[in-house]
Structures are given as structure tokens and as C-alpha cells.
Design a protein around this motif. Structure first.
Motif, short mmCIF file in Angstrom:
data_model
loop_
_atom_site.label_atom_id
_atom_site.label_comp_id
_atom_site.label_asym_id
_atom_site.label_seq_id
_atom_site.Cartn_x
_atom_site.Cartn_y
_atom_site.Cartn_z
N LEU A 1 0.81 -1.29 0.02
CA LEU A 1 0.03 -0.01 0.15
C LEU A 1 1.13 1.07 0.07
O LEU A 1 0.52 2.26 -0.81
N ARG A 2 2.07 1.01 0.63
CA ARG A 2 2.62 2.49 0.74
C ARG A 2 3.27 2.79 -0.75
O ARG A 2 3.60 3.83 -0.97
N VAL A 3 3.72 1.43 -1.18
CA VAL A 3 4.32 1.70 -2.87
C VAL A 3 3.29 2.17 -3.70
O VAL A 3 3.61 3.12 -4.40
N VAL A 4 2.13 1.75 -3.64
CA VAL A 4 1.10 2.04 -4.65
C VAL A 4 0.62 3.71 -3.94
O VAL A 4 0.45 4.44 -4.98
N GLN A 5 0.60 3.79 -2.90
CA GLN A 5 0.31 5.45 -2.68
C GLN A 5 1.41 6.26 -3.05
O GLN A 5 1.19 7.43 -3.60
N THR A 6 2.58 5.74 -2.95
CA THR A 6 3.69 6.82 -3.57
C THR A 6 3.71 6.92 -4.95
O THR A 6 3.80 7.95 -5.35
N GLN A 7 3.36 5.72 -5.52
CA GLN A 7 3.18 5.75 -7.13
C GLN A 7 2.08 6.55 -7.44
O GLN A 7 1.86 7.50 -8.39
N PHE A 8 0.93 6.79 -6.80
CA PHE A 8 -0.10 7.46 -7.07
C PHE A 8 0.18 8.91 -7.00
O PHE A 8 -0.26 9.74 -7.51
N ASP A 9 0.77 9.21 -5.78
CA ASP A 9 1.15 10.70 -5.59
C ASP A 9 2.14 11.15 -6.58
O ASP A 9 2.15 12.35 -6.75
N LEU A 10 2.91 10.20 -7.13
CA LEU A 10 3.73 10.61 -8.29
C LEU A 10 3.29 10.66 -9.73
O LEU A 10 3.58 10.91 -10.70
N GLY A 11 1.69 10.18 -9.50
CA GLY A 11 1.10 10.03 -10.97
C GLY A 11 1.36 8.87 -11.66
O GLY A 11 0.88 8.73 -12.78
N GLY A 12 1.86 7.73 -10.87
CA GLY A 12 2.33 6.71 -11.83
C GLY A 12 1.23 5.54 -11.37
O GLY A 12 1.30 4.49 -11.98
N ALA A 13 0.27 5.70 -10.51
CA ALA A 13 -0.91 4.60 -10.24
C ALA A 13 -2.05 5.41 -10.33
O ALA A 13 -2.11 6.79 -9.92
N ALA A 14 -3.13 4.71 -10.52
CA ALA A 14 -4.45 5.40 -10.32
C ALA A 14 -5.11 5.18 -8.77
O ALA A 14 -4.62 4.44 -8.12
N ARG A 15 -6.11 6.00 -8.82
CA ARG A 15 -6.57 5.90 -7.41
C ARG A 15 -7.21 4.67 -7.04
O ARG A 15 -7.27 4.33 -5.79
N SER A 16 -7.80 4.06 -8.03
CA SER A 16 -8.57 2.96 -7.92
C SER A 16 -7.43 1.58 -7.21
O SER A 16 -8.04 0.75 -6.60
N ASP A 17 -6.20 1.81 -7.80
CA ASP A 17 -5.26 1.05 -7.19
C ASP A 17 -5.03 1.08 -5.66
O ASP A 17 -4.76 0.17 -5.18
N VAL A 18 -4.85 2.47 -5.26
CA VAL A 18 -4.80 2.51 -3.77
C VAL A 18 -6.21 2.01 -2.88
O VAL A 18 -5.78 1.52 -2.15
N LEU A 19 -7.14 2.26 -3.58
CA LEU A 19 -8.47 2.02 -2.88
C LEU A 19 -8.57 0.13 -2.91
O LEU A 19 -8.85 -0.23 -2.10
N THR A 20 -8.09 -0.18 -3.92
CA THR A 20 -7.93 -1.74 -3.95
C THR A 20 -7.13 -2.40 -3.35
O THR A 20 -7.53 -3.35 -2.42
N GLN A 21 -6.00 -1.78 -3.01
CA GLN A 21 -4.88 -2.29 -2.04
C GLN A 21 -5.48 -1.89 -0.52
O GLN A 21 -5.11 -2.77 0.49
N GLN A 22 -5.93 -0.81 -0.19
CA GLN A 22 -6.41 -0.54 0.97
C GLN A 22 -7.72 -1.74 1.41
O GLN A 22 -7.72 -2.16 2.43
N ALA A 23 -8.45 -1.91 0.38
CA ALA A 23 -9.45 -2.93 0.89
C ALA A 23 -9.02 -4.38 0.77
O ALA A 23 -9.36 -5.02 1.76
N ALA A 24 -8.01 -4.80 0.30
CA ALA A 24 -7.12 -5.91 0.43
C ALA A 24 -6.39 -6.06 1.95
O ALA A 24 -6.71 -6.95 2.62
N LEU A 25 -5.89 -4.91 2.28
CA LEU A 25 -5.26 -4.67 3.64
C LEU A 25 -6.44 -5.04 4.84
O LEU A 25 -6.22 -5.82 5.70
N THR A 26 -7.27 -4.06 4.66
CA THR A 26 -8.27 -4.21 5.71
C THR A 26 -9.30 -5.75 5.71
O THR A 26 -9.50 -6.02 6.89
N ALA A 27 -9.30 -6.33 4.47
CA ALA A 27 -9.74 -7.45 4.80
C ALA A 27 -8.94 -8.80 5.28
O ALA A 27 -9.56 -9.73 6.18
N THR A 28 -7.63 -8.53 4.92
CA THR A 28 -6.83 -9.25 5.89
C THR A 28 -6.77 -8.93 7.43
O THR A 28 -6.68 -9.99 8.20
N GLN A 29 -6.76 -7.77 7.53
CA GLN A 29 -6.96 -7.38 9.20
C GLN A 29 -8.04 -7.79 9.76
O GLN A 29 -8.07 -7.89 10.84
#
Length: 525
Positions: free
Chosen positions: A230-258
Motif C-alpha cells: 500500500l505504501r508503494v502504491v500510494q507513493t506511485q499515486f502521489d507521483l502520478g504513476g498509479a490510479a486512485r482505484s489501485d490505492v483503494l483496491t490495496q486498502q480494501a485488500a489490507l483491511t480484509a486481511t486485518q
């Protein structure tokens, strides 16, 4: 007491002319009606499955629980079989449970009760002697009966020994003793079954605790991986290299595991509470904190008893056999009740007008009698009681066969489980290794922009599933190994911590109609 009653009866019988009748009654006491119990025939099967199982399970490339297990037909089971896990903490837990578990205390008390009832029943084979004494002074006034005269005072002093004996002419009393001895045997093996169940449950609870801790640790590792992703995706999103949906998807996967952590922690707490109950402690206390799969050794050499040995080793089968023995003896009790019942009674004593003449010549009294009773008409009560006893025997025989079949099923299931567990662990280890390699590659490629986010997410999910499955498969091998040792009887005949005589077990009972030896024969003996 026996010598006194025999001499007394002999002397009194000669004086009363009843010697021949008494001797005839006592001589007839050698008869015993009803069936003599015979142990059920041992099974002739040589295995537990239609086909021959492999003598050795598969191995997996993992240190904890990955070794191959070999089955050794005919090998004996140690009395402290849990020591095969080579865990000092597990041994300590078993010791605590054996000292404090209330179910074990209750089973021991039931055995002591059955033994005392057996001793009480044996007393019916002997005469009953009671002592009676009475001293009385009375003033008699003739006016109470219409007579005229001065009042007079007189006294009566008596003392006697009363003897009652019911000759066991038809063996009904001996059958009752036999039935109670079999009941004591039943309680003896119920105690062994409780002992085996307790130790097995402690081992399984300890394994489950270790497995749940490993699953929680694996889940926390996955959470760390997903947090890093999630930290990597968030960094890429901040740099414009990833979509907002990628960040949300990773956040959903993390919370599902938690979200998977609380159920595992709940199971851990419940398993710990169960372990405390087995140890005879309230849930406010704690034990087994250091249990880990890495601290447990997977037994690699496993004994495998033949079916003919299994019926000797399983406490539940021996308990069912004891119940069958009880039912057999009760048939004899019911048959004896239909036959004439004899009773010998005697009295020897002194009667006098006061203490001063208590031992004077001519003050002695005695009596001797023999009675016979035979039920002629009772509306069929005794006959139907005999038929009911025969039906109870048929029921016990069917229950015995059912118990034997269940014992075979338990061993067959455990053998299948161990073969399957080894194959499952081998497959899950391979799957975990592949998934981990795939995840490492996906992480590198994603950071370089060579793959999209969905590829990374799929790799994470596959690794998560493979890791948890591998941990569960490890724990299952330990638990199913305990299930096999329990199914084979647990080696109670080799125990050195508790001897039969030290716990009130019927090993010390002598001169009791047949109580079988409780130690199963070993292979080659």
C-alpha cells in the motif's frame, strides 16, 4: 466368623436331629445356574482398509512437522505416549491435568464406589451374626387384671447371638458377585477411557494453540506485506504513476486481511480457555504460553496394532465387554430367583430373671431352623424378569459389536488422515514456495512498471492463502497423530505413573468369579 458359625450349626444340628438336612443344604451350594461368561471372539481381520496402505507417508520440505511418518505394525505404545512430541511444556501440561482435572477425580471415585459395592456383595456369601441383649424390671399389680393380692416385682435379662445364613444353593449370590465384579471392571476401564480422553484433549488443545499462534503470525506477516505494498502504491499515486482505484483496491485488500485477525484471536482465546478447563483451572489463569509448532516434534515412528490387539487395548471396548459380562451374570441371578430359596437361622443365648442368675445352669436357650420358600404363582413376574435379563444380554452384545466397529473406524480414519495430511502439507509447502516466488517477482516488476496492479494483488492473495494453508496443514499432522495414538488405546497397559492397585482398581480383588486380566497380550507373546 465362619469357624464359629460352622461349629455352632454342627453342634446345634446334632442336638436337634437336623444334621443331615443342614449338610444336604450346604452340599448343594456348589451348583451355579445361568450361562458362564465367555469373552467374545477376537476379530480375524488383518487390517483396517480394503487395500494395503503405504507403510510410510510423504514428507514435505519444511522443518516443523514435515518429516515422513512410518507405521510399525505390532509395535507397542508407550504409557506416556505424549512424550513422543518431545516437549517439556506439553509434558508439564499433561501432569497438571492429571493432578487437577475433576472428570478424572470423578472417574476414580466411581471406581472406588464400584469396588466397595463389590466387597459388600461378597459379604452375602457368609453368615450374618448379630448380638442382642435386654434387661428389664417390671412391677406387676394384680388389680390390673381383677386379682387381689400384693404387687410383685420381677425382671427378665436376656442375651443371644443370632445367626442367619442363606446357602447359595443355585449360585444366585455368586452370580450377583460376578455381576458386581464386572461392573467394577467397567468402571476401571471407564477410568482409563477418561484418562486417555483427557490426555488426548490436552495434546490436541496444545497443538491447536500452537497452530493458531502460527496462523496469527502468518496473517500478521501478510498484513506487513500488504502494508508495504500500500505504501508503494500510494507513493506511485502521489507521483502520478498509479490510479486512485489501485490505492483503494490495496486498502480494501489490507483491511480484509486485518479483518481475519479478530476471529483467529477469538479462537485462540477460546482454545486457551478450553485448555484451562482441562487443567482444572479457571479461565483467569494461563498456561502453555510458550507452545509453538517449532517446539513440538512430530513422531516419526508410529505403532499400528492388529485388530485382534485393538479389542484388548481400547478402554471403550473393554468397558463394553465388562457390561456384556454383567448382563450375562444377571441372567443367572434371574434364573436362580425362580428356584427354591433356603434360609438357615440359629440362636444361642441366655435368659434369666436377673443378672445374679444370668450364668446359672439351665439359663441357656437355643434354636435352629431351616426354611424353604418357593414362589408358585406370581403372575409371571420372575419369568419375565429372566426374559428381560436375556434381552439385556442381547442388547449388551449388540452394543459391544458396535463399539468394536467404531474402534476400527477410528483407526481407519486416523490412518487415512495421516496419509492425507502428509500429502496436503507437501502440496501446501510447494504452493507456498511458488506463491512466494511469484509475489517477490510481482513486487519487483510492479515497482519497475512491468506489470499492472492486478497482477501484484493476485500474487498477494495467492501467497496469503498458501501461507495460511501450510500452517494449518502442519498443525493437522500433529493433531491427527494424537488421534491415531488415542484410537489405538493410548498405551495404558504400559503406564508407570499410576498402578491399578494404587487407585482402588480391581486388580487386587481375589476369589471373585471370573474377572479377566486387564493387560492386553503383546505381539509375539
Amino acid at each position: 466368623m465362619t469357624r464359629f458359625s460352622s461349629s455352632f450349626l454342627s453342634r446345634a444340628a446334632r442336638r436337634a436331629g437336623l444334621g443331615s438336612l443342614v449338610l444336604a443344604s450346604l452340599t448343594a451350594a456348589g451348583c451355579t445356574v445361568g450361562p458362564d461368561f465367555k469373552r467374545p471372539a477376537k476379530p480375524t481381520e488383518t487390517g483396517y482398509t480394503p487395500e494395503s496402505l503405504a507403510p510410510k507417508t510423504a514428507s514435505a520440505g519444511v522443518a516443523d512437522g514435515g518429516a515422513a511418518q512410518t507405521f510399525d505394525p505390532g509395535a507397542d505404545i508407550p504409557g506416556q505416549w505424549w512424550e513422543l512430541y518431545r516437549s517439556s511444556e506439553l509434558n508439564a501440561l499433561i501432569d497438571q491435568a492429571l493432578k487437577a482435572n475433576p472428570d478424572l477425580d470423578a472417574a476414580q471415585a466411581s471406581l472406588r464406589q464400584a469396588n466397595e459395592l463389590l466387597y459388600a456383595q461378597q459379604g452375602a456369601l457368609f453368615p450374618t451374626i448379630s448380638a442382642n441383649g435386654k434387661a428389664e424390671q417390671q412391677r406387676f399389680n394384680g388389680a390390673t387384671t381383677g386379682l387381689v393380692g400384693p404387687a410383685s416385682v420381677f425382671g427378665v435379662t436376656t442375651g443371644s447371638l443370632n445367626i442367619s445364613y442363606s446357602p447359595d444353593v443355585w449360585g444366585g449370590t455368586r452370580r450377583s458377585v460376578e455381576a458386581q465384579a464386572a461392573q467394577a471392571e467397567f468402571e476401571r476401564f471407564q477410568l482409563e477411557a477418561t484418562y486417555l480422553t483427557l490426555t488426548s484433549n490436552v495434546v490436541v488443545a496444545a497443538v491447536n494453540l500452537a497452530s493458531l499462534r502460527a496462523q496469527i503470525a502468518a496473517t500478521e506477516d501478510i498484513i506487513r506485506i500488504q502494508t508495504d505494498s500500500l505504501r508503494v502504491v500510494q507513493t506511485q499515486f502521489d507521483l502520478g504513476g498509479a490510479a486512485r482505484s489501485d490505492v483503494l483496491t490495496q486498502q480494501a485488500a489490507l483491511t480484509a486481511t486485518q479483518a481475519q485477525l479478530p476471529p483467529l484471536q477469538k479462537q485462540l482465546a477460546q482454545q486457551r480457555n478450553q485448555l484451562m478447563t482441562l487443567l482444572g483451572k479457571p479461565p483467569t489463569e494461563d498456561a502453555g504460553q510458550g507452545l509453538r509448532l517449532s517446539t513440538l516434534h512430530l513422531p516419526e515412528e508410529l505403532p499400528l496394532s492388529l485388530p485382534s490387539q485393538l479389542v484388548e487395548q481400547r478402554p471403550d471396548v473393554r468397558s463394553a465387554e465388562a457390561q456384556l459380562h454383567t448382563a450375562s451374570a444377571n441372567v443367572g441371578v434371574a434364573e436362580a430367583a425362580q428356584l427354591p430359596q433356603f434360609q438357615i437361622s440359629g440362636l444361642w443365648g441366655v435368659a434369666s430373671a436377673g443378672f445374679s442368675t444370668f450364668f446359672a445352669p439351665g439359663s441357656g436357650v437355643w434354636s435352629l431352623g431351616l426354611s424353604l420358600a418357593q414362589t408358585l404363582i406370581d403372575g409371571g413376574q420372575l419369568e419375565h424378569k429372566k426374559l428381560a435379563a436375556a434381552a439385556a444380554y442381547d442388547k449388551a452384545a449388540a452394543q459391544y459389536r458396535s463399539t468394536v466397529l467404531s474402534a476400527f473406524q477410528d483407526v481407519a480414519n486416523a490412518l487415512r488422515a495421516l496419509q492425507s495430511d502428509a500429502d496436503t502439507l507437501k502440496a501446501t509447502v510447494a504452493a507456498e514456495q511458488t506463491a512466494q516466488a511469484s509475489l517477490n517477482l510481482a513486487q519487483q516488476q510492479y515497482q519497475l512498471g512491468a506489470v499492472n496492479y492486478l497482477t501484484l494483488l493476485n500474487a498477494q492473495q495467492q501467497y496469503q492463502s498458501a501461507l495460511v494453508n501450510r500452517v494449518r496443514a502442519q498443525g493437522q499432522r500433529y493433531a491427527d497423530t494424537a488421534a491415531l495414538l488415542q484410537a489405538l488405546g493410548g498405551g495404558w497397559w504400559n503406564r508407570t505413573d499410576v498402578r491399578p492397585e494404587s487407585k482402588g482398581k480391581p486388580g487386587g480383588v481375589v476369589n471373585v468369579p471370573p474377572v479377566q486380566d486387564v493387560k492386553p497380550p503383546r505381539a509375539g507373546h
